[in-house]
Design a protein around this motif. Structure first.
Motif, PDB file in Angstrom:
ATOM      1  N   THR A 162       0.837  -1.203   0.000  1.00 38.17           N
ATOM      2  CA  THR A 162       0.000   0.000   0.000  1.00 38.17           C
ATOM      3  C   THR A 162       0.867   1.247   0.000  1.00 38.17           C
ATOM      4  OG1 THR A 162      -1.732  -1.165   1.199  1.00 38.17           O
ATOM      5  CG2 THR A 162      -1.833   1.242   1.228  1.00 38.17           C
ATOM      6  N   ARG A 163       1.922   1.221   0.799  1.00 38.72           N
ATOM      7  CA  ARG A 163       2.825   2.377   0.878  1.00 38.72           C
ATOM      8  C   ARG A 163       3.575   2.543  -0.444  1.00 38.72           C
ATOM      9  NH1 ARG A 163       3.914   2.140   6.121  1.00 38.72           N
ATOM     10  NH2 ARG A 163       5.308   0.390   5.921  1.00 38.72           N
TER      11      ARG A 163
ATOM     12  N   SER B 212      -8.979   5.371  -3.191  1.00 39.39           N
ATOM     13  CA  SER B 212      -7.906   4.461  -2.799  1.00 39.39           C
ATOM     14  C   SER B 212      -8.406   3.270  -1.993  1.00 39.39           C
ATOM     15  CB  SER B 212      -6.851   5.214  -1.984  1.00 39.39           C
ATOM     16  OG  SER B 212      -7.375   5.580  -0.713  1.00 39.39           O
ATOM     17  N   GLY B 213      -9.585   3.410  -1.381  1.00 44.37           N
ATOM     18  CA  GLY B 213     -10.078   2.349  -0.510  1.00 44.37           C
ATOM     19  C   GLY B 213      -9.372   2.318   0.829  1.00 44.37           C
ATOM     20  N   VAL B 214      -8.599   3.349   1.123  1.00 46.03           N
ATOM     21  CA  VAL B 214      -7.849   3.459   2.374  1.00 46.03           C
ATOM     22  C   VAL B 214      -8.306   4.731   3.075  1.00 46.03           C
ATOM     23  CG1 VAL B 214      -5.526   3.597   3.367  1.00 46.03           C
ATOM     24  CG2 VAL B 214      -5.887   2.291   1.283  1.00 46.03           C
ATOM     25  N   THR B 215      -8.393   4.696   4.392  1.00 44.58           N
ATOM     26  CA  THR B 215      -8.845   5.870   5.138  1.00 44.58           C
ATOM     27  C   THR B 215      -7.816   6.986   5.079  1.00 44.58           C
ATOM     28  OG1 THR B 215      -7.872   5.183   7.248  1.00 44.58           O
ATOM     29  CG2 THR B 215     -10.118   4.394   6.753  1.00 44.58           C
ATOM     30  N   GLN B 216      -8.281   8.192   5.316  1.00 44.30           N
ATOM     31  CA  GLN B 216      -7.382   9.344   5.323  1.00 44.30           C
ATOM     32  C   GLN B 216      -6.327   9.194   6.413  1.00 44.30           C
ATOM     33  OE1 GLN B 216      -9.301  13.111   4.863  1.00 44.30           O
ATOM     34  NE2 GLN B 216      -7.521  14.265   5.520  1.00 44.30           N
ATOM     35  N   GLY B 217      -6.731   8.641   7.566  1.00 37.82           N
ATOM     36  CA  GLY B 217      -5.775   8.418   8.655  1.00 37.82           C
ATOM     37  C   GLY B 217      -4.676   7.450   8.256  1.00 37.82           C
ATOM     38  N   ALA B 218      -5.058   6.383   7.558  1.00 36.88           N
ATOM     39  CA  ALA B 218      -4.065   5.403   7.106  1.00 36.88           C
ATOM     40  C   ALA B 218      -3.127   6.023   6.073  1.00 36.88           C
ATOM     41  CB  ALA B 218      -4.756   4.173   6.528  1.00 36.88           C
ATOM     42  N   ILE B 219      -3.676   6.819   5.164  1.00 34.88           N
ATOM     43  CA  ILE B 219      -2.845   7.508   4.165  1.00 34.88           C
ATOM     44  C   ILE B 219      -1.831   8.397   4.876  1.00 34.88           C
ATOM     45  CG2 ILE B 219      -2.847   9.263   2.325  1.00 34.88           C
ATOM     46  CD1 ILE B 219      -3.916   6.696   1.245  1.00 34.88           C
ATOM     47  N   SER B 220      -2.295   9.124   5.879  1.00 32.62           N
ATOM     48  CA  SER B 220      -1.403  10.010   6.635  1.00 32.62           C
ATOM     49  C   SER B 220      -0.289   9.225   7.319  1.00 32.62           C
ATOM     50  CB  SER B 220      -2.191  10.812   7.669  1.00 32.62           C
ATOM     51  OG  SER B 220      -3.070  11.697   7.021  1.00 32.62           O
ATOM     52  N   GLN B 221      -0.611   8.071   7.886  1.00 31.43           N
ATOM     53  CA  GLN B 221       0.404   7.235   8.530  1.00 31.43           C
ATOM     54  C   GLN B 221       1.421   6.719   7.510  1.00 31.43           C
ATOM     55  OE1 GLN B 221       1.055   6.552  11.836  1.00 31.43           O
ATOM     56  NE2 GLN B 221      -0.389   8.238  12.087  1.00 31.43           N
ATOM     57  N   HIS B 222       0.938   6.304   6.349  1.00 27.14           N
ATOM     58  CA  HIS B 222       1.851   5.841   5.304  1.00 27.14           C
ATOM     59  C   HIS B 222       2.755   6.982   4.833  1.00 27.14           C
ATOM     60  CE1 HIS B 222       0.449   1.777   4.952  1.00 27.14           C
ATOM     61  NE2 HIS B 222      -0.788   2.143   4.655  1.00 27.14           N
ATOM     62  N   LEU B 223       2.182   8.161   4.673  1.00 21.37           N
ATOM     63  CA  LEU B 223       2.985   9.318   4.265  1.00 21.37           C
ATOM     64  C   LEU B 223       4.035   9.658   5.317  1.00 21.37           C
ATOM     65  CD1 LEU B 223       0.239  11.564   2.666  1.00 21.37           C
ATOM     66  CD2 LEU B 223       2.209  10.565   1.487  1.00 21.37           C
ATOM     67  N   LYS B 224       3.681   9.501   6.580  1.00 22.69           N
ATOM     68  CA  LYS B 224       4.633   9.747   7.662  1.00 22.69           C
ATOM     69  C   LYS B 224       5.821   8.793   7.543  1.00 22.69           C
ATOM     70  CE  LYS B 224       5.043   9.774  12.686  1.00 22.69           C
ATOM     71  NZ  LYS B 224       4.349   9.525  13.959  1.00 22.69           N
TER      72      LYS B 224
END
Length: 109
Positions: free
Chosen positions: A18-19, A41-53
Motif C-alpha cells: 500500500t505504501r 484508494s479504498g484506504v482511510t485518510q488516517g491510514a494515508i497520513s500514517q503511510h505518508l509519515k
C-alpha cells in the motif's frame, strides 16, 4: 559498503504494498494532498497520513504546508541508498550472467 540505517528505512518503507503504491502516486504527481490521495484508494485518510509519515521519515517524500492543505511530492534523492545498494550488487550479477552465458555456449555448441 552502504550505511545500514538509510537503506533499511527505505526498504522498510517500500516493503508495504500500500505504501509502495502511495509512493508511486505521489511520484506521478507534481504535488498532491492527502485528500486527493484518499479519493478512490479504498484506504482511510488516517491510514494515508500514517503511510505518508513513514515515507517522509525514510526521506522518500517531502511536504509543503499551504493554508489548510499539506502538499506532498516525491523526494528522488531518498531513493539514493537503494540505488547505491543495487549498484553494489550489479557487478555480482554481471559476473554471474557472464558465467552462465559461457556455460550455455559450452553446452550448446
Amino acid at each position: 559498503m552502504i550505511e545500514a540505517a538509510p537503506i533499511n528505512a527505505v526498504m522498510r518503507a517500500l516493503a508495504d504494498p500500500t505504501r509502495r503504491a502511495l509512493f508511486e502516486r505521489v511520484a506521478g504527481a507534481h504535488e498532491i494532498t492527502v485528500a486527493e490521495l484518499t479519493k478512490g484508494s479504498g484506504v482511510t485518510q488516517g491510514a494515508i497520513s500514517q503511510h505518508l509519515k513513514s515515507l517522509k521519515q525514510a526521506g522518500l517524500v517531502a511536504e509543503r504546508p499551504e493554508g489548510r492543505n499539506v502538499y506532498y511530492r516525491a523526494a528522488p534523492e531518498g531513493l539514493a541508498p537503494l540505488a547505491d545498494w543495487m549498484s553494489h550488487y550489479a557487478l555480482f550479477w554481471h559476473e554471474r550472467f557472464a558465467n552462465l552465458r559461457t556455460l550455455l555456449k559450452e553446452i550448446d555448441p
